[in-house]
Design a protein around this motif. Structure first.
Motif, PDB file in Angstrom:
ATOM      1  N   UNK A 154       0.862  -1.306   0.059  1.00 12.20           N
ATOM      2  CA  UNK A 154      -0.096  -0.018   0.118  1.00 12.20           C
ATOM      3  C   UNK A 154       1.144   1.217   0.028  1.00 12.20           C
ATOM      4  N   UNK A 155       1.748   1.231   0.644  1.00  9.62           N
ATOM      5  CA  UNK A 155       2.717   2.378   0.691  1.00  9.62           C
ATOM      6  C   UNK A 155       3.659   2.452  -0.105  1.00  9.62           C
ATOM      7  N   UNK A 156       3.875   1.247  -0.965  1.00  7.70           N
ATOM      8  CA  UNK A 156       4.727   1.443  -2.199  1.00  7.70           C
ATOM      9  C   UNK A 156       4.019   1.937  -3.238  1.00  7.70           C
ATOM     10  N   UNK A 157       2.755   1.905  -3.511  1.00  7.56           N
ATOM     11  CA  UNK A 157       1.890   2.298  -4.340  1.00  7.56           C
ATOM     12  C   UNK A 157       1.364   3.840  -4.170  1.00  7.56           C
ATOM     13  N   UNK A 158       1.930   4.395  -3.195  1.00  9.14           N
ATOM     14  CA  UNK A 158       1.685   5.922  -2.935  1.00  9.14           C
ATOM     15  C   UNK A 158       0.754   6.019  -1.925  1.00  9.14           C
ATOM     16  N   UNK A 159       0.377   4.860  -1.226  1.00 13.41           N
ATOM     17  CA  UNK A 159      -0.438   5.233  -0.082  1.00 13.41           C
ATOM     18  C   UNK A 159       0.196   5.822   1.107  1.00 13.41           C
ATOM     19  N   UNK A 160      -0.367   6.884   1.889  1.00 11.61           N
ATOM     20  CA  UNK A 160       0.301   7.556   2.784  1.00 11.61           C
ATOM     21  C   UNK A 160      -0.263   7.168   4.315  1.00 11.61           C
ATOM     22  N   UNK A 161      -1.346   6.466   4.425  1.00  8.06           N
ATOM     23  CA  UNK A 161      -2.039   6.316   5.865  1.00  8.06           C
ATOM     24  C   UNK A 161      -1.135   5.421   6.561  1.00  8.06           C
ATOM     25  N   UNK A 162      -0.823   5.936   8.052  1.00  7.76           N
ATOM     26  CA  UNK A 162       0.055   5.005   8.623  1.00  7.76           C
ATOM     27  C   UNK A 162       1.384   5.444   8.487  1.00  7.76           C
ATOM     28  N   UNK A 163       1.768   6.541   7.777  1.00  5.36           N
ATOM     29  CA  UNK A 163       3.197   6.935   7.755  1.00  5.36           C
ATOM     30  C   UNK A 163       3.507   8.120   8.754  1.00  5.36           C
ATOM     31  N   UNK A 164       4.625   8.103   9.198  1.00  3.71           N
ATOM     32  CA  UNK A 164       5.153   9.436  10.158  1.00  3.71           C
ATOM     33  C   UNK A 164       5.234  10.662   9.153  1.00  3.71           C
ATOM     34  N   UNK A 165       4.900  11.726  10.047  1.00  7.81           N
ATOM     35  CA  UNK A 165       5.209  13.010   9.305  1.00  7.81           C
ATOM     36  C   UNK A 165       6.536  13.183   8.396  1.00  7.81           C
TER      37      UNK A 165
END
Length: 335
Positions: A207-218
């Motif tokens: 999910x993060x690899x394809x551009x998702x940002x939910x759950x990532x730190x600032x």
């Protein structure tokens, strides 16, 4: 009277000694450790070379972290030597396999993601290769990750040459020929449980690899790069590949291929999932007031799931190989 002249006897190489290829791989691997160790020694000695923020370089928690990571990288030197020279074959198997398993887990994603990610970022992105201005200067990243890439390739090559001598049968036996022992139901339970955790871990990273940002730190969002997204994708794919390969081995399913193929996938997938998840959790716990910091529950739970998945895969694989080794006839019982 004739005089016979005997040819000068030259010293012969000891049988079983390392050949030129193994010596070259060992030398290249050790040489790749030198830049990183040099930087760490300089920082531990009080130098701020390579830092944009001199105050951050003197942080006490960072000092401890530098000492630990320097020690981890220094372990690669004796490991490379053990894989090269004869005395390494007399070391107990667990003492050899444990450090190389962790090393493969830490270095394999770097080898797979950093060179390609850097190339893609240089060609198609306007962002700096290091993700923008940070506390450390850009050349440090280049030196460190180039060294890590060479280390990963060198240790992998040295380990394959070493394993072909010490465990030659693993390279020839087929998966279906591995006998099912008394612990096979336990192996199957661990493999299936690991697969559930690995699926959750992989889903988050893909999910993060394809551009998702939910759950990532600032701070991660502020310095997000193509290379980091590719690394997330590599972690996700390796976790799924490792879990699937282990399950295929335990169930003795699939084509009658050599054990080496799924074993290598399970080895690298389990190691990468375990090592990077553990590293992520340790970094989070080392931060002062980490509960109130920018860390997120999603990131921590993902790392915890990866830690459990990698640990279960590693234990299941160790049990399988140990049981298979103990079931083999000893030299005294074979004709």
């Amino acid at each position: 009277m004739t005089v016979s002249v005997q040819p000068l006897a030259l010293p012969r190489a000891r049988p079983g000694g390392p050949g030129p290829l193994r010596l070259a791989v060992c030398a290249a691997t050790i040489a790749a450790c030198v830049p990183y160790l040099t930087i760490k020694i300089a920082w531990l000695s009080g130098s701020t070379a390579g830092w944009n923020d001199a105050a951050a370089a003197r942080d006490s928690a960072l000092y401890v972290g530098n000492a630990i990571t320097m020690g981890m990288d220094a372990v690669a030197v004796p490991v490379a030597l053990a894989f090269t020279f004869r005395w390494g074959r007399r070391i107990p198997a667990w003492l050899v396999l444990a450090p190389i398993w962790v090393a493969v887990g830490l270095l394999a994603p770097i080898v797979l993601a950093v060179p390609l990610g850097t190339l893609l970022q240089a060609l198609f992105s306007t962002e700096p290769l290091t993700g923008g201005e940070g506390p450390v200067q850009g050349w440090v990243y280049g030196v460190v990750y180039t060294g890590f890439t060479v280390q990963g390739l060198g240790l992998l090559a040295a380990f394959v040459l070493y394993a072909r001598e010490r465990w030659a049968d693993v390279f020839t036996v087929r998966t279906r020929d591995v006998p099912k022992g008394a612990t096979q139901p336990l192996q199957l339970l661990m493999a299936r449980t690991a697969g559930v955790f690995a699926a959750v871990f992989a889903a988050a990273h893909l999910f993060w690899a394809f551009g998702g940002t939910a759950g990532l730190r600032g701070d991660e969002l502020a310095h997000r790069t193509v290379t980091q997204q590719l690394a997330d994708g590599v972690w996700g794919v390796l976790a799924l590949a490792g879990a699937a390969a282990l399950l295929a081995i335990v169930r003795r399913r699939g084509r009658p291929e050599r054990l080496l193929v799924p074993l290598a996938a399970a080895w690298v997938g389990a190691a990468a999932t375990f090592a990077w998840s553990l590293y992520s959790l340790l970094v989070t716990l080392a931060q002062p007031g980490f509960l109130a910091s920018g860390t997120t529950a999603a990131a921590n739970l993902t790392a915890l799931g990866g830690l459990l998945a990698g640990m279960l895969m590693g234990v299941a694989g160790a049990v399988l190989l140990t049981e298979r080794q103990s079931a083999r006839p000893t030299a005294s019982s074979t004709p």
